[in-house]
Scaffold this motif. Structure first.
Motif, PDB file in Angstrom:
ATOM      1  N   PRO A  36       5.599   8.762 -17.857  1.00  0.00           N
ATOM      2  CA  PRO A  36       4.343   8.810 -17.283  1.00  0.00           C
ATOM      3  C   PRO A  36       4.198   8.361 -15.722  1.00  0.00           C
ATOM      4  O   PRO A  36       5.352   7.553 -15.025  1.00  0.00           O
ATOM      5  N   CYS A  37       2.733   9.327 -14.838  1.00  0.00           N
ATOM      6  CA  CYS A  37       3.506   8.322 -13.261  1.00  0.00           C
ATOM      7  C   CYS A  37       2.171   7.539 -12.985  1.00  0.00           C
ATOM      8  O   CYS A  37       1.248   8.298 -13.184  1.00  0.00           O
ATOM      9  N   ASP A  38       2.346   6.243 -12.281  1.00  0.00           N
ATOM     10  CA  ASP A  38       1.013   5.653 -11.799  1.00  0.00           C
ATOM     11  C   ASP A  38       1.063   5.754 -10.545  1.00  0.00           C
ATOM     12  O   ASP A  38       0.148   5.118 -10.752  1.00  0.00           O
ATOM     13  N   TYR A  39       1.787   6.465 -10.066  1.00  0.00           N
ATOM     14  CA  TYR A  39       0.569   7.023  -8.531  1.00  0.00           C
ATOM     15  C   TYR A  39       0.752   8.232  -8.503  1.00  0.00           C
ATOM     16  O   TYR A  39       1.567   8.583  -6.746  1.00  0.00           O
ATOM     17  N   ALA A  40       0.247   8.463  -9.243  1.00  0.00           N
ATOM     18  CA  ALA A  40      -0.014  10.513  -8.950  1.00  0.00           C
ATOM     19  C   ALA A  40      -1.343  11.012  -8.163  1.00  0.00           C
ATOM     20  O   ALA A  40      -1.648  11.750  -7.647  1.00  0.00           O
ATOM     21  N   THR A  41      -2.139   9.806  -7.711  1.00  0.00           N
ATOM     22  CA  THR A  41      -2.828  10.179  -6.805  1.00  0.00           C
ATOM     23  C   THR A  41      -2.708  10.211  -5.544  1.00  0.00           C
ATOM     24  O   THR A  41      -2.167   8.454  -5.643  1.00  0.00           O
ATOM     25  N   PRO A  42      -3.401  10.826  -4.520  1.00  0.00           N
ATOM     26  CA  PRO A  42      -2.823  10.250  -3.101  1.00  0.00           C
ATOM     27  C   PRO A  42      -3.307   9.039  -2.692  1.00  0.00           C
ATOM     28  O   PRO A  42      -4.668   8.740  -2.797  1.00  0.00           O
ATOM     29  N   SER A  43      -2.998   8.624  -2.027  1.00  0.00           N
ATOM     30  CA  SER A  43      -3.908   6.927  -1.403  1.00  0.00           C
ATOM     31  C   SER A  43      -4.611   7.361  -0.503  1.00  0.00           C
ATOM     32  O   SER A  43      -4.771   8.267   0.705  1.00  0.00           O
ATOM     33  N   ALA A  44      -5.710   6.393  -0.579  1.00  0.00           N
ATOM     34  CA  ALA A  44      -7.084   7.155   1.043  1.00  0.00           C
ATOM     35  C   ALA A  44      -5.943   6.451   1.561  1.00  0.00           C
ATOM     36  O   ALA A  44      -6.382   6.785   2.843  1.00  0.00           O
ATOM     37  N   GLU A  45      -5.074   5.199   2.190  1.00  0.00           N
ATOM     38  CA  GLU A  45      -3.819   5.608   3.402  1.00  0.00           C
ATOM     39  C   GLU A  45      -3.582   6.013   3.309  1.00  0.00           C
ATOM     40  O   GLU A  45      -3.184   6.782   3.415  1.00  0.00           O
ATOM     41  N   PRO A  46      -3.433   6.318   5.017  1.00  0.00           N
ATOM     42  CA  PRO A  46      -2.322   7.582   5.641  1.00  0.00           C
ATOM     43  C   PRO A  46      -1.176   7.133   5.624  1.00  0.00           C
ATOM     44  O   PRO A  46      -0.811   5.838   5.339  1.00  0.00           O
ATOM     45  N   ARG A  47      -0.508   8.386   5.979  1.00  0.00           N
ATOM     46  CA  ARG A  47       0.743   7.889   5.604  1.00  0.00           C
ATOM     47  C   ARG A  47       1.519   6.862   6.697  1.00  0.00           C
ATOM     48  O   ARG A  47       1.130   6.613   7.795  1.00  0.00           O
ATOM     49  N   ALA A  48       2.100   5.716   6.240  1.00  0.00           N
ATOM     50  CA  ALA A  48       2.715   4.726   7.532  1.00  0.00           C
ATOM     51  C   ALA A  48       3.496   4.290   7.548  1.00  0.00           C
ATOM     52  O   ALA A  48       4.639   3.632   6.511  1.00  0.00           O
ATOM     53  N   LYS A  49       4.557   3.862   8.516  1.00  0.00           N
ATOM     54  CA  LYS A  49       6.044   2.952   8.773  1.00  0.00           C
ATOM     55  C   LYS A  49       5.400   1.750   8.825  1.00  0.00           C
ATOM     56  O   LYS A  49       4.453   1.280   9.528  1.00  0.00           O
ATOM     57  N   VAL A  50       6.744   1.055   8.171  1.00  0.00           N
ATOM     58  CA  VAL A  50       6.031  -0.310   7.671  1.00  0.00           C
ATOM     59  C   VAL A  50       7.666  -0.787   8.112  1.00  0.00           C
ATOM     60  O   VAL A  50       8.563  -0.328   7.269  1.00  0.00           O
ATOM     61  N   ALA A  51       7.146  -1.893   8.705  1.00  0.00           N
ATOM     62  CA  ALA A  51       8.338  -2.933   8.790  1.00  0.00           C
ATOM     63  C   ALA A  51       8.993  -3.821   7.261  1.00  0.00           C
ATOM     64  O   ALA A  51       8.233  -4.563   7.345  1.00  0.00           O
ATOM     65  N   THR A  52      10.088  -3.202   7.151  1.00  0.00           N
ATOM     66  CA  THR A  52      10.327  -3.829   6.113  1.00  0.00           C
ATOM     67  C   THR A  52      11.725  -4.248   6.416  1.00  0.00           C
ATOM     68  O   THR A  52      12.876  -4.037   5.768  1.00  0.00           O
ATOM     69  N   PRO A  53      12.265  -5.148   6.972  1.00  0.00           N
ATOM     70  CA  PRO A  53      13.506  -6.004   7.545  1.00  0.00           C
ATOM     71  C   PRO A  53      14.257  -6.629   6.907  1.00  0.00           C
ATOM     72  O   PRO A  53      13.608  -7.121   6.221  1.00  0.00           O
ATOM     73  N   GLY A  54      15.687  -6.442   6.886  1.00  0.00           N
ATOM     74  CA  GLY A  54      16.699  -6.945   5.926  1.00  0.00           C
ATOM     75  C   GLY A  54      16.100  -6.399   4.202  1.00  0.00           C
ATOM     76  O   GLY A  54      16.882  -6.582   3.658  1.00  0.00           O
ATOM     77  N   ALA A  55      15.838  -5.334   3.819  1.00  0.00           N
ATOM     78  CA  ALA A  55      15.393  -4.974   2.625  1.00  0.00           C
ATOM     79  C   ALA A  55      16.280  -3.370   2.676  1.00  0.00           C
ATOM     80  O   ALA A  55      15.696  -2.369   2.979  1.00  0.00           O
ATOM     81  N   HIS A  56      17.171  -3.546   1.924  1.00  0.00           N
ATOM     82  CA  HIS A  56      18.431  -2.302   1.641  1.00  0.00           C
ATOM     83  C   HIS A  56      18.549  -1.865   0.726  1.00  0.00           C
ATOM     84  O   HIS A  56      18.184  -0.587  -0.116  1.00  0.00           O
ATOM     85  N   THR A  57      17.868  -2.853  -0.731  1.00  0.00           N
ATOM     86  CA  THR A  57      17.645  -1.512  -1.895  1.00  0.00           C
ATOM     87  C   THR A  57      16.616  -1.373  -2.689  1.00  0.00           C
ATOM     88  O   THR A  57      14.964  -2.064  -1.719  1.00  0.00           O
ATOM     89  N   VAL A  58      16.261  -1.109  -3.540  1.00  0.00           N
ATOM     90  CA  VAL A  58      14.975  -0.816  -3.750  1.00  0.00           C
ATOM     91  C   VAL A  58      14.240  -1.834  -4.459  1.00  0.00           C
ATOM     92  O   VAL A  58      12.861  -1.437  -3.831  1.00  0.00           O
ATOM     93  N   ASP A  59      14.625  -2.260  -4.354  1.00  0.00           N
ATOM     94  CA  ASP A  59      13.917  -4.183  -5.662  1.00  0.00           C
ATOM     95  C   ASP A  59      13.396  -4.865  -3.954  1.00  0.00           C
ATOM     96  O   ASP A  59      12.005  -5.569  -4.216  1.00  0.00           O
ATOM     97  N   GLU A  60      14.367  -4.608  -3.219  1.00  0.00           N
ATOM     98  CA  GLU A  60      14.056  -5.524  -1.877  1.00  0.00           C
ATOM     99  C   GLU A  60      12.901  -4.414  -1.043  1.00  0.00           C
ATOM    100  O   GLU A  60      12.022  -5.525  -0.466  1.00  0.00           O
ATOM    101  N   ALA A  61      13.039  -3.861  -1.100  1.00  0.00           N
ATOM    102  CA  ALA A  61      12.011  -2.747  -0.777  1.00  0.00           C
ATOM    103  C   ALA A  61      10.746  -3.041  -1.050  1.00  0.00           C
ATOM    104  O   ALA A  61       9.377  -2.849  -0.278  1.00  0.00           O
ATOM    105  N   ALA A  62      10.339  -2.438  -2.558  1.00  0.00           N
ATOM    106  CA  ALA A  62       9.316  -3.139  -2.852  1.00  0.00           C
ATOM    107  C   ALA A  62       9.170  -4.276  -2.618  1.00  0.00           C
ATOM    108  O   ALA A  62       7.647  -4.561  -2.622  1.00  0.00           O
ATOM    109  N   ALA A  63       9.772  -5.594  -2.947  1.00  0.00           N
ATOM    110  CA  ALA A  63       9.148  -6.743  -2.792  1.00  0.00           C
ATOM    111  C   ALA A  63       8.685  -6.571  -1.210  1.00  0.00           C
ATOM    112  O   ALA A  63       7.241  -6.738  -0.827  1.00  0.00           O
TER     113      ALA A  63
END
Ligand code: ATP
Ligand code: MG
Length: 569
Positions: free
Chosen positions: A242-269
């Protein structure tokens, strides 16, 4: 067989390089002698087990209507060029040159040779169906030879090839081999399960592997306790989670700074979202061409599935430079705006609000709508994720369980892959030219030997099923100086051998304790002890290896008693 003539040597300690129980025991029992990693010689006892397994295979192949042949191990590379497999086999195929500078290969398998054999001999539909098989040494330059006979550079395989006029007939041939395999493994004392399998470099689209369940097995097997679905992890499918993120966000697509985040877990955090909502983007080289693959953040790519989808030979993770050029630096790879083909796993099919790498060091893109974003071009949706325990069964939806297995056999429906490429045709009833439909069927005979030891052992050693035991009877001569003992041993030995039993007379000048231990380690089905003391007590001591059950039997009755035990065990 007299121990004193066999050069047989048992070991008290496990060899250092032996990791799994069957490898340790085969070495300690003196069944194998190592030449170097991936290359083993069989001792007089080891070769007996091998021959017994071969004989079971032979009898069941014959019973299934297959004919034994023997192809050459040395093959011209031209055959592999004809079938289009010369490249696909890569470094796993041993290549050499003859004195005229022709490239030859040491056969890792024989689809090409079998097809050539048939096209030389067969021209009419009347000669089909035909199934040929051989038992022969195969050569594969394995990346990691290990576990003794389990993964060798040189090993014994039974390979069979069926040729039929129609696809329906080919299904019948396949089923005959499938049933024969079940009988073979049962007769070898193995609990082997058929599972749906990947076809790898052999090709075709339908295949089953026969798996011996063992924690040391190199293959993962997903099986469904509810509907009996079972498949190799390289092949297993799942109902998309099942997919918990099937509804488009109300917010627009946005580039976000994630310094030092290289793994999926780091990016998620860094983004404050669950890992599963971060898409894992990977760049691979498929036959040298870069492609991108997307799977859910908490899933892994199943490389054999990607290989199958792309139909490529060589598949490897792209190097950092290629990756950076195509889709950004490692740790920030993303699909937005890339020009290489993007393949996405079905698990992302509903993903309308996920984070992806921005293709730029230190940035991710949040609220990406994978389904509808015009900057994300998915070349193809496919089943690409590795299925794990707890995923839903593709057939019935129940949670799948994961077990480990040793692949002892593999059967394939090949279709026209080889017969077409190698232009093998026959004339049918209407004098029309048709291309026969092929199947191929392998059993790792030497691997099977060790799989039997892996499944049949206890703290004292191997407990061979009687049908494949290297020595059905260990006849321990305890007092060589006693004429009565020597005479009793000779009498029992000759009667048993006359009845066709394999006997190993332990005539060494060793202490009884050592002889007992060695007989147990080797796994002789029945141990018979003849000593001055036992004779005084009224006979010889007969002990069944599997249960330890012991009885004292007069010398004259011993052979019949022993043969009875062998027949029953
Ligand atoms: P694996 O996945 O274990 O590498 P495979 O799928 O490449 O094996 P097949 O081409 O299906 O092997 O060969 C038929 C059988 O030969 C296998 O089912 C296995 O039992 C045996 N076999 C394959 N490779 C080896 C090896 N290196 N050493 C011993 N036996 C092998
Ligand atoms: Mg296989």
């Amino acid at each position: 067989m007299r121990w004193s003539k066999t050069l047989l040597t048992t070991l008290r300690e496990d060899p250092k390089d032996a990791e799994i129980v069957s490898h340790k025991l085969m070495m300690r029992a003196g069944l194998l002698v190592k030449l170097e990693g991936g290359l083993y010689s069989y001792s007089p006892l080891g070769v007996r087990v091998l021959h017994k397994v071969e004989q079971i295979v032979r009898e069941e192949m014959d019973r299934a209507g297959a004919c034994e042949v023997l192809f050459t191990a040395l093959q011209p590379i031209s055959l592999w060029e004809e079938s289009g497999r010369a490249g696909i086999m890569g470094k796993s195929m041993f290549r050499l040159r003859d004195r005229n500078d022709n490239t030859m290969v040491l056969g890792p398998t024989h689809e090409e040779v079998a097809t050539d054999y048939l096209r030389t001999l067969v021209s009419s539909y009347r000669q089909l169906p035909a199934t040929v098989y051989q038992i022969q040494t195969k050569f594969r330059d394995e990346i990691r030879p290990r576990f003794g006979l389990m993964r060798c550079k040189e090993f014994v395989m039974k390979d069979a090839y069926s040729f039929d006029l129609t696809s329906e007939d080919a299904d019948v041939s396949y089923q005959k081999m499938y049933d024969a395999y079940l009988r073979i493994f049962k007769r070898c004392g193995l609990d082997a399960h058929p599972v749906e399998a990947d076809t790898g470099a052999i090709g075709g689209n339908h295949s089953h592997e026969f798996m011996v369940l063992a924690p040391s097995g190199e293959d993962g097997i997903l099986h469904c306790p509810a509907c009996r679905y079972a498949a190799n992890q390289e092949r297993a499918e799942r109902q998309a989670p099942p997919c918990d993120y099937a509804t488009p966000s109300a917010e627009p697509r946005a580039k976000v700074a994630t310094p030092g985040a290289h793994t999926v877990d780091e990016a998620a955090a860094a983004l404050g979202i669950p890992s599963d909502q971060v898409v894992k983007s990977l760049v691979y080289l498929a036959d040298g061409k870069p492609v991108m693959v997307l799977v859910r953040g908490n899933a892994d790519l199943c490389e054999p599935k990607l290989r199958r989808l792309l139909g490529c030979g060589e598949l490897e993770m792209a190097d950092p430079e290629t990756t950076a050029r195509a889709a950004g630096p490692f740790g920030s790879i993303g699909p937005i705006g890339v020009s290489i083909p993007v393949y996405a796993d079905y698990g992302l099919r509903e993903a309308r609000d996920v984070a992806v790498g921005a293709g730029e060091e230190g940035f991710h893109v949040a609220h990406c709508n994978l389904m509808d974003d015009p900057d994300v071009k998915i070349a193809q949706w496919a089943d690409l994720a590795t299925v794990v325990a707890g995923d839903r069964c593709p057939k019935c939806g129940a949670p799948l369980e994961l077990a480990r297995g040793i692949e002892v056999g593999h059967v394939f429906k090949l279709g026209l892959k080889y017969t077409k490429a190698m232009k093998f045709t026959v004339l049918d009833q209407n004098k029309q030219s048709v291309t026969p439909v092929m199947g191929c069927y392998g059993i790792g005979v030497s691997r099977t030997v060790q799989a039997i030891a892996e499944q049949n052992n206890d703290k004292d050693g191997i407990v061979w099923p009687a049908a494949v035991s290297p020595c059905q009877v260990a006849l321990l001569q305890l007092d060589a100086k006693s004429e009565a003992v020597v005479a009793a041993v000779a009498e029992i030995e000759s009667k048993l051998e006359a009845a066709g039993a394999d006997v190993l007379v332990d005539d060494r000048d060793e202490r009884p304790g050592i002889k007992f231990k060695d007989a147990d380690l080797i796994g002789c089905t029945v141990r018979v002890t003849v000593g001055a003391r036992s004779l005084e007590k009224g006979g010889v001591e007969i002990r069944l290896r599997r249960t330890g059950e012991t009885q004292l039997v007069p010398v004259a009755d011993a052979p019949a008693k022993i043969l009875g035990l062998l027949a029953a065990n």
